[in-house]
Design a protein around this motif. Structure first.
Motif, PDB file in Angstrom:
ATOM      1  N   ARG A 110       0.812  -1.209   0.000  1.00 12.29           N
ATOM      2  CA  ARG A 110       0.000   0.000   0.000  1.00 12.29           C
ATOM      3  C   ARG A 110       0.844   1.257   0.000  1.00 12.29           C
ATOM      4  O   ARG A 110       0.389   2.322  -0.389  1.00 12.29           O
ATOM      5  CB  ARG A 110      -0.926   0.017   1.226  1.00 12.29           C
ATOM      6  N   ARG A 111       2.072   1.156   0.439  1.00 12.46           N
ATOM      7  CA  ARG A 111       2.943   2.330   0.431  1.00 12.46           C
ATOM      8  C   ARG A 111       3.236   2.713  -1.002  1.00 12.46           C
ATOM      9  O   ARG A 111       3.611   1.900  -1.826  1.00 12.46           O
ATOM     10  CB  ARG A 111       4.279   2.027   1.129  1.00 12.46           C
ATOM     11  N   GLY A 112       3.077   3.985  -1.290  1.00  9.00           N
ATOM     12  CA  GLY A 112       3.357   4.450  -2.642  1.00  9.00           C
ATOM     13  C   GLY A 112       4.858   4.575  -2.864  1.00  9.00           C
ATOM     14  O   GLY A 112       5.622   4.819  -1.948  1.00  9.00           O
ATOM     15  N   ARG A 113       5.248   4.389  -4.061  1.00  8.48           N
ATOM     16  CA  ARG A 113       6.646   4.566  -4.441  1.00  8.48           C
ATOM     17  C   ARG A 113       6.725   5.742  -5.397  1.00  8.48           C
ATOM     18  O   ARG A 113       5.985   5.810  -6.363  1.00  8.48           O
ATOM     19  CB  ARG A 113       7.185   3.321  -5.125  1.00  8.48           C
ATOM     20  N   GLY A 114       7.611   6.661  -5.122  1.00  9.83           N
ATOM     21  CA  GLY A 114       7.810   7.786  -6.017  1.00  9.83           C
ATOM     22  C   GLY A 114       6.684   8.795  -5.961  1.00  9.83           C
ATOM     23  O   GLY A 114       5.857   8.790  -5.070  1.00  9.83           O
ATOM     24  N   ARG A 115       6.664   9.650  -6.931  1.00 14.86           N
ATOM     25  CA  ARG A 115       5.656  10.702  -6.978  1.00 14.86           C
ATOM     26  C   ARG A 115       4.316  10.118  -7.398  1.00 14.86           C
ATOM     27  O   ARG A 115       4.264   9.192  -8.194  1.00 14.86           O
ATOM     28  CB  ARG A 115       6.062  11.779  -7.978  1.00 14.86           C
ATOM     29  N   PRO A 116       3.236  10.697  -6.896  1.00 16.19           N
ATOM     30  CA  PRO A 116       1.921  10.210  -7.315  1.00 16.19           C
ATOM     31  C   PRO A 116       1.687  10.500  -8.794  1.00 16.19           C
ATOM     32  O   PRO A 116       2.162  11.497  -9.329  1.00 16.19           O
ATOM     33  CB  PRO A 116       0.952  11.009  -6.443  1.00 16.19           C
ATOM     34  N   GLY A 117       0.943   9.623  -9.434  1.00 17.31           N
ATOM     35  CA  GLY A 117       0.656   9.781 -10.843  1.00 17.31           C
ATOM     36  C   GLY A 117      -0.297  10.946 -11.096  1.00 17.31           C
ATOM     37  O   GLY A 117      -1.034  11.354 -10.214  1.00 17.31           O
ATOM     38  N   ARG A 118      -0.279  11.466 -12.308  1.00 14.45           N
ATOM     39  CA  ARG A 118      -1.169  12.569 -12.662  1.00 14.45           C
ATOM     40  C   ARG A 118      -2.323  12.086 -13.515  1.00 14.45           C
ATOM     41  O   ARG A 118      -3.202  12.835 -13.867  1.00 14.45           O
ATOM     42  CB  ARG A 118      -0.395  13.635 -13.432  1.00 14.45           C
ATOM     43  N   GLY A 119      -2.317  10.833 -13.892  1.00 15.05           N
ATOM     44  CA  GLY A 119      -3.377  10.316 -14.740  1.00 15.05           C
ATOM     45  C   GLY A 119      -3.204   8.822 -14.932  1.00 15.05           C
ATOM     46  O   GLY A 119      -2.435   8.174 -14.233  1.00 15.05           O
ATOM     47  N   ALA A 120      -3.919   8.276 -15.883  1.00 17.09           N
ATOM     48  CA  ALA A 120      -3.892   6.841 -16.117  1.00 17.09           C
ATOM     49  C   ALA A 120      -2.603   6.398 -16.806  1.00 17.09           C
ATOM     50  O   ALA A 120      -2.170   5.258 -16.634  1.00 17.09           O
ATOM     51  CB  ALA A 120      -5.099   6.433 -16.962  1.00 17.09           C
ATOM     52  N   GLU A 121      -1.995   7.278 -17.563  1.00 15.30           N
ATOM     53  CA  GLU A 121      -0.797   6.909 -18.310  1.00 15.30           C
ATOM     54  C   GLU A 121       0.462   7.340 -17.568  1.00 15.30           C
ATOM     55  O   GLU A 121       0.456   8.352 -16.867  1.00 15.30           O
ATOM     56  CB  GLU A 121      -0.825   7.582 -19.686  1.00 15.30           C
ATOM     57  N   PRO A 122       1.552   6.580 -17.731  1.00 13.81           N
ATOM     58  CA  PRO A 122       2.802   6.974 -17.078  1.00 13.81           C
ATOM     59  C   PRO A 122       3.330   8.291 -17.639  1.00 13.81           C
ATOM     60  O   PRO A 122       3.146   8.601 -18.812  1.00 13.81           O
ATOM     61  CB  PRO A 122       3.774   5.836 -17.393  1.00 13.81           C
ATOM     62  N   MET A 123       3.964   9.066 -16.782  1.00 11.80           N
ATOM     63  CA  MET A 123       4.533  10.350 -17.187  1.00 11.80           C
ATOM     64  C   MET A 123       5.981  10.149 -17.616  1.00 11.80           C
ATOM     65  O   MET A 123       6.635   9.210 -17.189  1.00 11.80           O
ATOM     66  CB  MET A 123       4.479  11.343 -16.023  1.00 11.80           C
ATOM     67  N   GLN A 124       6.483  11.058 -18.429  1.00 10.30           N
ATOM     68  CA  GLN A 124       7.880  11.042 -18.839  1.00 10.30           C
ATOM     69  C   GLN A 124       8.533  12.342 -18.406  1.00 10.30           C
ATOM     70  O   GLN A 124       7.898  13.399 -18.411  1.00 10.30           O
ATOM     71  CB  GLN A 124       8.000  10.902 -20.349  1.00 10.30           C
ATOM     72  N   VAL A 125       9.782  12.239 -18.034  1.00  8.33           N
ATOM     73  CA  VAL A 125      10.563  13.417 -17.688  1.00  8.33           C
ATOM     74  C   VAL A 125      11.245  13.915 -18.957  1.00  8.33           C
ATOM     75  O   VAL A 125      11.840  13.132 -19.700  1.00  8.33           O
ATOM     76  CB  VAL A 125      11.628  13.086 -16.608  1.00  8.33           C
ATOM     77  N   VAL A 126      11.145  15.216 -19.201  1.00  6.93           N
ATOM     78  CA  VAL A 126      11.771  15.831 -20.371  1.00  6.93           C
ATOM     79  C   VAL A 126      12.681  16.949 -19.874  1.00  6.93           C
ATOM     80  O   VAL A 126      12.239  17.860 -19.184  1.00  6.93           O
ATOM     81  CB  VAL A 126      10.702  16.406 -21.334  1.00  6.93           C
ATOM     82  N   ALA A 127      13.943  16.854 -20.210  1.00  6.41           N
ATOM     83  CA  ALA A 127      14.905  17.880 -19.795  1.00  6.41           C
ATOM     84  C   ALA A 127      14.878  19.037 -20.792  1.00  6.41           C
ATOM     85  O   ALA A 127      14.868  18.833 -22.007  1.00  6.41           O
ATOM     86  CB  ALA A 127      16.305  17.288 -19.727  1.00  6.41           C
ATOM     87  N   VAL A 128      14.839  20.241 -20.264  1.00  5.73           N
ATOM     88  CA  VAL A 128      14.820  21.446 -21.098  1.00  5.73           C
ATOM     89  C   VAL A 128      15.849  22.417 -20.540  1.00  5.73           C
ATOM     90  O   VAL A 128      15.917  22.632 -19.333  1.00  5.73           O
ATOM     91  CB  VAL A 128      13.413  22.107 -21.075  1.00  5.73           C
ATOM     92  N   ARG A 129      16.628  23.006 -21.402  1.00  6.28           N
ATOM     93  CA  ARG A 129      17.608  24.002 -20.972  1.00  6.28           C
ATOM     94  C   ARG A 129      16.996  25.385 -21.111  1.00  6.28           C
ATOM     95  O   ARG A 129      16.496  25.743 -22.166  1.00  6.28           O
ATOM     96  CB  ARG A 129      18.881  23.906 -21.807  1.00  6.28           C
ATOM     97  N   LEU A 130      17.049  26.150 -20.016  1.00  5.41           N
ATOM     98  CA  LEU A 130      16.513  27.503 -20.016  1.00  5.41           C
ATOM     99  C   LEU A 130      17.590  28.482 -19.581  1.00  5.41           C
ATOM    100  O   LEU A 130      18.442  28.148 -18.754  1.00  5.41           O
ATOM    101  CB  LEU A 130      15.320  27.606 -19.062  1.00  5.41           C
ATOM    102  N   SER A 131      17.518  29.687 -20.119  1.00  4.08           N
ATOM    103  CA  SER A 131      18.453  30.738 -19.703  1.00  4.08           C
ATOM    104  C   SER A 131      18.036  31.241 -18.322  1.00  4.08           C
ATOM    105  O   SER A 131      16.915  30.981 -17.851  1.00  4.08           O
ATOM    106  CB  SER A 131      18.426  31.892 -20.707  1.00  4.08           C
ATOM    107  N   ALA A 132      18.891  32.008 -17.699  1.00  2.48           N
ATOM    108  CA  ALA A 132      18.582  32.581 -16.386  1.00  2.48           C
ATOM    109  C   ALA A 132      17.354  33.482 -16.474  1.00  2.48           C
ATOM    110  O   ALA A 132      16.500  33.474 -15.575  1.00  2.48           O
ATOM    111  CB  ALA A 132      19.784  33.360 -15.856  1.00  2.48           C
ATOM    112  N   ASP A 133      17.226  34.243 -17.570  1.00  2.00           N
ATOM    113  CA  ASP A 133      16.060  35.118 -17.754  1.00  2.00           C
ATOM    114  C   ASP A 133      14.779  34.301 -17.906  1.00  2.00           C
ATOM    115  O   ASP A 133      13.728  34.676 -17.374  1.00  2.00           O
ATOM    116  CB  ASP A 133      16.244  36.019 -18.969  1.00  2.00           C
ATOM    117  N   GLU A 134      14.855  33.207 -18.636  1.00  2.00           N
ATOM    118  CA  GLU A 134      13.680  32.351 -18.814  1.00  2.00           C
ATOM    119  C   GLU A 134      13.251  31.714 -17.492  1.00  2.00           C
ATOM    120  O   GLU A 134      12.059  31.642 -17.190  1.00  2.00           O
ATOM    121  CB  GLU A 134      13.961  31.269 -19.862  1.00  2.00           C
TER     122      GLU A 134
END
Length: 81
Positions: A29-53
């Motif tokens: 019953r203990r959850g592992r990791g972050r809770p899901g946001r929906g029925a489908e698995p989420m993916q992590v996407v790395a994005v590079r942003l400037s300091a201003d962004e």
């Protein structure tokens, strides 16, 4: 012993606990990791942003009282609409 080291006493507590056995249903019953946001698995996407962004992103997230990730998701949803 440093503050971040584990002592013999703690190891013994864990060993005693393991020898008594664990309730498998409770562990499942203990959850592992972050809770899901929906029925489908989420993916992590790395994005590079400037300091201003990042500064602009943080300002929007603060204004809307959401996380950086949620601010980005909202912007993408608006862009895709």
């Amino acid at each position: 012993m440093r503050e971040d080291e584990i002592g013999e006493a703690q190891i013994q507590v864990w060993a005693d606990e393991a020898e008594q056995g664990y309730d498998v249903e409770t562990l499942k019953r203990r959850g592992r990791g972050r809770p899901g946001r929906g029925a489908e698995p989420m993916q992590v996407v790395a994005v590079r942003l400037s300091a201003d962004e990042i500064e602009a992103l943080d300002a929007i997230a603060t204004r809307d009282q959401v996380s950086r990730s949620e601010a980005i998701r909202r912007a993408l949803a608006q862009f895709a609409a």
